[in-house]
Design a protein around this motif. Sequence first.
Motif, short mmCIF file in Angstrom:
data_model
loop_
_atom_site.label_atom_id
_atom_site.label_comp_id
_atom_site.label_asym_id
_atom_site.label_seq_id
_atom_site.Cartn_x
_atom_site.Cartn_y
_atom_site.Cartn_z
N PRO A 189 49.49 40.32 41.69
CA PRO A 189 48.16 40.95 41.64
C PRO A 189 47.78 41.40 40.23
O PRO A 189 48.60 41.94 39.50
CB PRO A 189 48.30 42.15 42.58
CG PRO A 189 49.77 42.44 42.62
CD PRO A 189 50.44 41.11 42.51
N THR A 191 44.58 43.11 39.72
CA THR A 191 43.69 44.25 39.82
C THR A 191 44.21 45.25 40.84
O THR A 191 45.08 44.94 41.66
CB THR A 191 42.27 43.82 40.24
OG1 THR A 191 42.32 43.35 41.60
CG2 THR A 191 41.74 42.72 39.34
N ASP A 193 42.63 46.39 43.44
CA ASP A 193 42.32 45.93 44.80
C ASP A 193 43.30 44.86 45.26
O ASP A 193 43.75 44.86 46.42
CB ASP A 193 40.90 45.37 44.85
CG ASP A 193 39.84 46.46 44.77
OD1 ASP A 193 40.19 47.64 45.00
OD2 ASP A 193 38.67 46.14 44.47
N GLU A 194 43.65 43.95 44.37
CA GLU A 194 44.61 42.89 44.71
C GLU A 194 46.00 43.48 44.99
O GLU A 194 46.71 43.03 45.90
CB GLU A 194 44.69 41.87 43.58
CG GLU A 194 43.45 41.00 43.42
CD GLU A 194 43.54 40.08 42.22
OE1 GLU A 194 44.58 40.13 41.52
OE2 GLU A 194 42.59 39.32 41.97
N GLU A 197 45.94 45.21 48.40
CA GLU A 197 45.88 44.22 49.46
C GLU A 197 47.21 43.50 49.64
O GLU A 197 47.65 43.24 50.78
CB GLU A 197 44.77 43.22 49.17
CG GLU A 197 44.52 42.21 50.28
CD GLU A 197 44.07 42.83 51.58
OE1 GLU A 197 44.26 42.18 52.64
OE2 GLU A 197 43.54 43.96 51.57
N ALA A 198 47.87 43.18 48.53
CA ALA A 198 49.17 42.50 48.61
C ALA A 198 50.21 43.39 49.27
O ALA A 198 50.99 42.94 50.13
CB ALA A 198 49.63 42.09 47.21
N SER A 327 40.03 44.31 36.88
CA SER A 327 40.55 43.33 35.93
C SER A 327 40.12 43.62 34.49
O SER A 327 40.05 42.72 33.65
CB SER A 327 40.09 41.91 36.30
OG SER A 327 40.88 40.95 35.64
#
Length: 501
Positions: A189, A191, A193-194, A197-198, A327
Motif C-alpha cells: 500500500p 496511501t 486508505d490503501e 484497506e489491506a 499519495s
Amino acid sequence: MKGLERKKRTAMMLLAAMSLLSACSSNASAPAEGSEQTSNAGANTGQAEQVTLRVMDWSDSTKAIREEFHRKFTEKYPNIKIEYTQLTIDQFKNTILTAVKSEEAPDLFPIPTGMKLATLVKDGWFQPLDPYIDDSFKSLFIEGTFQEGTTKVDGKIYAIPESLSLPGTLLFYNKKLFQEAGLDPEKPPATYDEFREAAKKITEAGHGKYYGIIEGGKQTNRWTDAARDWSALAGSGLNSQSPISLVTKKTTYDSEAVLGLFDLFQSIAKDGSYHPKTMSLSAPEARALFAQGQAGFIIQGAWNVGVWKRDNPELDFGVAPPPVPDSRQKGALPLTSSGGWLGLSAKSEHPKEAALYLKEYYGGDFFQAKKVETGDSFSVVKGINEKYATSEQLKQYYDIANQYGRMVPDPNILNPAVSEVFAAFKDVHPSLGELLAGVVGGAISDAPKKLHQLSEQLDRAWSEAIEAAKKNGAAVDAKDFEFANWKPLENYEADDYAAAK
C-alpha cells in the motif's frame, strides 16, 4: 571480596528487574576469509590475573552472534571473562539507573533512550575513551561518526555508535498473507486508505488465525517512533532531536499531519485489524508472531531482517516505505547522525580490557562483518557494508530509507550547550507515544483534544527548561532549536550548521 560483593549486588539488582529475553541459539560462523578489518590489539593483555568485564545492553537482534563473538574474544584473551546482560529497552533504563546510583554500573553500556551524552558525562556516568584508543582505531569509522554533541563532549570521545543510523519504522509485510487476501504481493500500500484497506482484507481472510497488523504495543517507544516518522513523512516536521517541529518552530503535535496519522491508526483499530495481543506484546514478541504468520504488517527496523533470516527462513516478506495521505509526500523520514551507543563507565576498574572489547567489536574480523552478513543492520565501519550486505531485504530497506529519508538538524551539533536544556526538561505525560497507544488500545477517543493539550504542555515545559538552563549559565536560546534554513526534502549538512550559527 570486593568483586564477590559486587556480583551479589548485581545479581540482586537484575533479579529485581523484569525477566531477561530468552536466549537465542547460536549457529553463527566466521565471515569469509580476507576481512580487512582487523584489530591492532595483541592476543594477550599482559595481565596474569583473571578479569571480569561486565557488558549490558538491549541489542536482542544480535544475541546469537554476540555470544559467538564473546566466545572468540575469550579464546583470544583467556584472562578476560565476559559477563554479558541483555535486557529489553524498557528494562535497561530502569536497571541502569539503579546500577549507576549504587555505583554498580557495568564496564560498558549504552546511553539510555531519551538521555543525552553530555548530561550523563556531566553527571559522572562515563569516562573518555581517548586514553585507550588510538588514531588507527578511530580511522576505522565512516566520516562523521565522531561529532561534538553526539559521540564527543568537549572534544573527547565518550561513546561509539552501534550501527549506521536508519529509521526503524518502515513497513514489513507478509507476501503469503497478501496472496491469501487477494492482494498483489509486489504492490504494498502507498496511501493511508490503501494501508487500512489491506489490513482489513488480511484480517477478514484470516478468520481469527491472522490479522492485518501486529505491534509491540507495550513498548511506548515503538508508538512514539511511528508517530514521529510517519507524520514527518506527511509534513509534521517532528523528529527525535527535540520536541520542536522543524516546520512550525514550535511544539506542534496537533498539526494536520499528526492528526491524520492518529486517525489512520484509530480507524485500523476500529476495523479490528490489529492482532488482539498487540497491546500486551514487546517488540521482539510481536516480531516473532509476525514471522509465524499471525499478521500481515508490522512497523519495525532493519534489525528484524537478520533475525527472520536466521530463525524463520521460510518467511516470505517484503519491505515498503510508510504510506502517505493521498499519495502525497510532504516531508521525509528524519535521519539522524549515528549517536553514541557503548560507553565506558566512569567507575570501571578495567578500562584497558574494555577498550580491547571495543577494538575487537568494531575492528576485529568477526562481529561487524557477521552482523551485516546476517542481515541485522548496517555498520559504521568503513568497507563492511559494501562487502557483506548480501540480504535482498536489507538492501531494500537501505534503499528505501535513503530514498525517503533526509538528515535533520541536531541542536547538540549546532550548540553543545543545549544539553543543559535537555537535562532540565521534564517530559510531559501522556506523551505522543502514550497517546497513540491509548488510541489503538481504545482508552483514548478524543485524540485532537489530547494532542492540543500535549502541544501546550510541551511548550510550557520546554520554555521552562530553556530558562532553567540559562540560569545555570548555559549560553542557549530558543532559536538553537528552530533551524530557519532547514528544508523538508533536503539533507541538513555541515555547511548548513555553519550558516545557522
